[in-house]
Scaffold this motif. Structure first.
Motif, mmCIF file in Angstrom:
data_model
loop_
_atom_site.group_PDB
_atom_site.id
_atom_site.type_symbol
_atom_site.label_atom_id
_atom_site.label_comp_id
_atom_site.label_asym_id
_atom_site.label_seq_id
_atom_site.Cartn_x
_atom_site.Cartn_y
_atom_site.Cartn_z
ATOM 1 N N PRO A 13 0.793 -1.222 0.000
ATOM 2 C CA PRO A 13 0.000 0.000 0.000
ATOM 3 C C PRO A 13 0.831 1.281 0.000
ATOM 4 C CG PRO A 13 -0.885 -1.573 1.587
ATOM 5 C CD PRO A 13 0.434 -2.107 1.126
ATOM 6 N N ARG A 14 1.963 1.284 0.760
ATOM 7 C CA ARG A 14 2.737 2.512 0.873
ATOM 8 C C ARG A 14 4.173 2.187 1.254
ATOM 9 N NH1 ARG A 14 4.167 6.943 -0.551
ATOM 10 N NH2 ARG A 14 3.580 8.958 0.357
ATOM 11 N N ALA A 15 5.092 2.894 0.622
ATOM 12 C CA ALA A 15 6.512 2.811 0.984
ATOM 13 C C ALA A 15 7.001 4.225 1.245
ATOM 14 C CB ALA A 15 7.324 2.179 -0.141
ATOM 15 N N LEU A 16 7.827 4.373 2.264
ATOM 16 C CA LEU A 16 8.378 5.680 2.602
ATOM 17 C C LEU A 16 9.884 5.552 2.803
ATOM 18 C CD1 LEU A 16 5.721 6.869 5.222
ATOM 19 C CD2 LEU A 16 5.984 7.727 2.885
ATOM 20 N N LEU A 17 10.661 6.324 2.062
ATOM 21 C CA LEU A 17 12.099 6.343 2.293
ATOM 22 C C LEU A 17 12.391 6.975 3.651
ATOM 23 C CD1 LEU A 17 13.884 7.374 -1.040
ATOM 24 C CD2 LEU A 17 13.353 5.097 -0.172
ATOM 25 N N THR A 18 13.420 6.455 4.308
ATOM 26 C CA THR A 18 13.882 6.995 5.581
ATOM 27 C C THR A 18 15.397 7.173 5.509
ATOM 28 O OG1 THR A 18 14.145 4.768 6.510
ATOM 29 C CG2 THR A 18 12.033 5.867 6.895
ATOM 30 N N THR A 19 15.937 7.825 6.517
ATOM 31 C CA THR A 19 17.377 8.062 6.533
ATOM 32 C C THR A 19 18.177 6.811 6.852
ATOM 33 O OG1 THR A 19 16.941 8.970 8.715
ATOM 34 C CG2 THR A 19 17.383 10.530 6.974
ATOM 35 N N SER A 20 17.531 5.782 7.381
ATOM 36 C CA SER A 20 18.208 4.522 7.693
ATOM 37 C C SER A 20 17.161 3.473 8.010
ATOM 38 C CB SER A 20 19.147 4.690 8.899
ATOM 39 O OG SER A 20 18.395 5.009 10.060
ATOM 40 N N CYS A 21 17.584 2.215 8.038
ATOM 41 C CA CYS A 21 16.695 1.148 8.518
ATOM 42 C C CYS A 21 16.412 1.345 10.000
ATOM 43 C CB CYS A 21 17.341 -0.209 8.264
ATOM 44 S SG CYS A 21 16.275 -1.618 8.639
ATOM 45 N N THR A 22 17.398 1.876 10.735
ATOM 46 C CA THR A 22 17.206 2.179 12.154
ATOM 47 C C THR A 22 16.019 3.114 12.336
ATOM 48 O OG1 THR A 22 19.569 1.933 12.592
ATOM 49 C CG2 THR A 22 18.291 3.166 14.206
ATOM 50 N N SER A 44 17.192 -1.564 4.517
ATOM 51 C CA SER A 44 18.409 -0.766 4.659
ATOM 52 C C SER A 44 19.065 -0.560 3.304
ATOM 53 C CB SER A 44 19.412 -1.454 5.593
ATOM 54 O OG SER A 44 20.648 -0.763 5.598
ATOM 55 N N PHE A 45 19.571 0.666 3.098
ATOM 56 C CA PHE A 45 20.363 0.970 1.912
ATOM 57 C C PHE A 45 21.738 1.487 2.324
ATOM 58 C CE2 PHE A 45 15.846 1.851 0.752
ATOM 59 C CZ PHE A 45 15.648 0.659 0.064
ATOM 60 N N HIS A 46 22.215 0.963 3.446
ATOM 61 C CA HIS A 46 23.568 1.239 3.903
ATOM 62 C C HIS A 46 24.554 0.724 2.858
ATOM 63 C CE1 HIS A 46 27.248 0.489 6.352
ATOM 64 N NE2 HIS A 46 26.865 1.576 6.982
ATOM 65 N N GLU A 47 25.752 1.268 2.855
ATOM 66 C CA GLU A 47 26.716 0.902 1.809
ATOM 67 C C GLU A 47 27.070 -0.573 1.789
ATOM 68 O OE1 GLU A 47 31.195 1.299 3.415
ATOM 69 O OE2 GLU A 47 30.373 3.157 2.621
ATOM 70 N N THR A 48 26.795 -1.314 2.862
ATOM 71 C CA THR A 48 27.077 -2.749 2.885
ATOM 72 C C THR A 48 25.949 -3.583 2.284
ATOM 73 O OG1 THR A 48 26.145 -2.891 5.115
ATOM 74 C CG2 THR A 48 28.531 -2.585 4.939
ATOM 75 N N LYS A 49 24.844 -2.961 1.909
ATOM 76 C CA LYS A 49 23.683 -3.706 1.428
ATOM 77 C C LYS A 49 23.692 -3.852 -0.086
ATOM 78 C CE LYS A 49 22.141 -4.167 5.607
ATOM 79 N NZ LYS A 49 23.174 -3.443 6.365
ATOM 80 N N ASN A 61 22.281 0.212 -2.441
ATOM 81 C CA ASN A 61 22.741 1.157 -1.430
ATOM 82 C C ASN A 61 22.699 2.590 -1.923
ATOM 83 O OD1 ASN A 61 25.753 2.498 -1.441
ATOM 84 N ND2 ASN A 61 25.587 0.811 -2.921
ATOM 85 N N CYS A 62 22.706 3.511 -0.969
ATOM 86 C CA CYS A 62 22.899 4.936 -1.278
ATOM 87 C C CYS A 62 23.796 5.555 -0.209
ATOM 88 C CB CYS A 62 21.579 5.671 -1.402
ATOM 89 S SG CYS A 62 20.544 5.676 0.065
ATOM 90 N N GLY A 63 24.680 4.739 0.352
ATOM 91 C CA GLY A 63 25.577 5.169 1.421
ATOM 92 C C GLY A 63 24.939 4.949 2.767
ATOM 93 N N GLU A 64 23.905 5.731 3.056
ATOM 94 C CA GLU A 64 23.053 5.564 4.234
ATOM 95 C C GLU A 64 21.618 5.776 3.782
ATOM 96 O OE1 GLU A 64 23.576 4.783 7.374
ATOM 97 O OE2 GLU A 64 25.669 5.218 7.849
ATOM 98 N N GLY A 65 20.724 4.952 4.238
ATOM 99 C CA GLY A 65 19.322 5.123 3.872
ATOM 100 C C GLY A 65 18.516 3.908 4.266
ATOM 101 N N GLY A 66 17.201 4.047 4.174
ATOM 102 C CA GLY A 66 16.325 2.939 4.515
ATOM 103 C C GLY A 66 14.934 3.192 3.971
ATOM 104 N N ALA A 67 14.024 2.288 4.295
ATOM 105 C CA ALA A 67 12.630 2.452 3.873
ATOM 106 C C ALA A 67 11.723 1.729 4.854
ATOM 107 C CB ALA A 67 12.413 1.912 2.459
ATOM 108 N N LEU A 68 10.525 2.269 4.977
ATOM 109 C CA LEU A 68 9.473 1.618 5.750
ATOM 110 C C LEU A 68 8.401 1.166 4.786
ATOM 111 C CD1 LEU A 68 8.208 0.944 8.557
ATOM 112 C CD2 LEU A 68 7.074 3.185 8.428
ATOM 113 N N PHE A 69 8.101 -0.139 4.780
ATOM 114 C CA PHE A 69 7.004 -0.689 3.993
ATOM 115 C C PHE A 69 5.784 -0.760 4.905
ATOM 116 C CE2 PHE A 69 9.319 -3.359 0.504
ATOM 117 C CZ PHE A 69 9.954 -2.207 0.063
#
Length: 393
Positions: free
Chosen positions: A52-61, A181-186, A189-197
């Motif tokens: 239904p909705r996805a929102l980018l966040t600054t990290s998975c944390t 998580s879109f941390h650089e190890t994932k 990636n985008c360096g640091e980032g995440g999303a909430l589904f």
């Protein structure tokens, strides 16, 4: 064996138009959150994963912290978490005043052991947080069944599992909420980032508000209200559109990224399984009804001393291998929150025995073969007669 330039454990890789899109985001004069590229990413996730909705966040944390707020976690509540995970899985709920109940993991997948969850449930339990370790799915049907029977929320920590599936269903889309998580190890990636589904539509409106510092600003920009104000608690959880531009370039190339990771994983597995069998070393196990995300390749050594020796052996050959989590129930903070040594024996063994091999899209075939050759050079004393079942729980 001749030395090679250092083979790093991880290396963030450009795979497409990352730099072009970053510049474009700046030229569009909307480099802050929820710009052009953020919307592209949101649309991609919602369509690709049918959510239904996805929102980018600054990290998975931060996605986990948003999930804790959405589920109404309060002081005195309890949440069930695997002990073998990163601190963010637990911190997000501890910050709201909850007490973690540490659950041990399965020997095969290193995921939360669904057979142990029910015995940890009390009248104070509010949520279960399964973590798809190495991008291999937890037993989600059983976990969801337990949650329904006990009226609990399920929040998937899918930091490692993007594009993985469980019985044909996308990881991150199965619980009430999912986090990425879109941390650089994932993988992506985008360096640091995440999303909430947001898989439960009841959370959508409030999630937008929490993400926008507690304001209904998103509704204002859609023209649904004539002004916005402070209506709830919240924080600044949305990332810059510059990061979203970087992420969008990765998402455009997700099939090639995943294909390369699969080739590296398959090569490691095919070339190391006989060596591992000979010396009683564990290799990843992937159930037949699961499509993994090819996030990592790990080995489980017989003991801490052997693992230490192996890491040093590889380091001498300029190969950077690393261990993974400390069992949270034995960590200083975990003990403060009620954890005890011996509480999660498999998690504690993995803390001492698991080692992760170099794994990133920048690895060449030659480098992968070099790592394999270096491992084959390493012999484990008195293990030649031990079968792989030596590692059985």
């Amino acid at each position: 064996m001749k030395k090679t330039p250092t083979i790093s454990f991880n290396q963030p890789c450009l795979v497409g138009k990352e730099l072009i899109y970053i510049a474009d985001a700046i030229h569009k004069q909307h480099a802050s959150g929820d710009g052009f590229y953020t919307k592209l990413c949101h649309d991609f996730f919602e369509k690709e994963f049918s959510i239904p909705r996805a929102l980018l966040t600054t990290s998975c944390t931060h996605a986990l912290e948003m999930a804790a707020i959405l589920c109404g976690i309060q002081p005195g509540d309890e949440v069930i978490v695997p002990s073998f995970t990163f601190t963010s899985t637990v911190n997000a709920f501890v910050l709201r005043g909850a007490t973690p109940k540490f659950c041990d993991i399965r020997w095969d997948t290193k995921n939360i052991d669904e057979r142990l969850i029910s015995q940890l449930i009390t009248p104070k339990t509010k949520a279960i947080i399964p973590v798809h370790y190495a991008g291999v799915a937890c037993e989600m049907d059983k976990i969801m069944e337990i949650a329904r029977e006990n009226e609990l929320f399920v929040i998937e920590d899918n930091a490692q599992g993007i594009f993985g599936t469980y019985r044909g269903r996308d990881l991150g889309s199965l619980g009430d909420l999912g986090t990425l998580s879109f941390h650089e190890t994932k993988n992506i990636n985008c360096g640091e980032g995440g999303a909430l589904f947001i898989n439960n539509s009841r959370f959508i409106e409030r999630a937008e508000i929490i993400r926008e510092k507690g304001t209904n600003r998103s509704q204002f920009f859609r023209g649904e209200i004539d002004k916005y104000g402070w209506v709830d608690m919240g924080s600044s959880f949305l990332p810059s559109d510059i990061l979203a531009a970087y992420l969008w370039a990765q998402l455009e190339n997700w099939t090639s990224i995943m294909s390369r990771r699969r080739k590296i994983w398959d090569t490691y597995y095919a070339e190391l399984k006989d060596w591992a069998e000979k010396y009683g070393v564990g290799v990843p196990q992937v159930p037949s009804d699961v499509q993994q995300s090819y996030h990592m390749f790990y080995l489980v050594l017989p003991d801490l001393q052997t693992r230490t020796q192996l890491i040093e052996h590889l380091n001498q050959r300029n190969i950077k291998a690393v261990f993974h989590y400390q069992a949270l129930n034995t960590s200083p903070m975990g003990i403060k929150l009620g954890g005890q040594k011996g509480q999660c024996p498999i998690s504690e063994q993995m803390s001492d025995r698991l080692v992760r091999l170099p794994f990133h899209n920048g690895l060449s075939d030659v480098e992968v073969e070099y790592v394999i050759c270096a491992l084959r050079e390493f012999s484990i004393s008195n293990r030649d007669s031990k079968p792989s079942s030596y590692l059985a729980a």
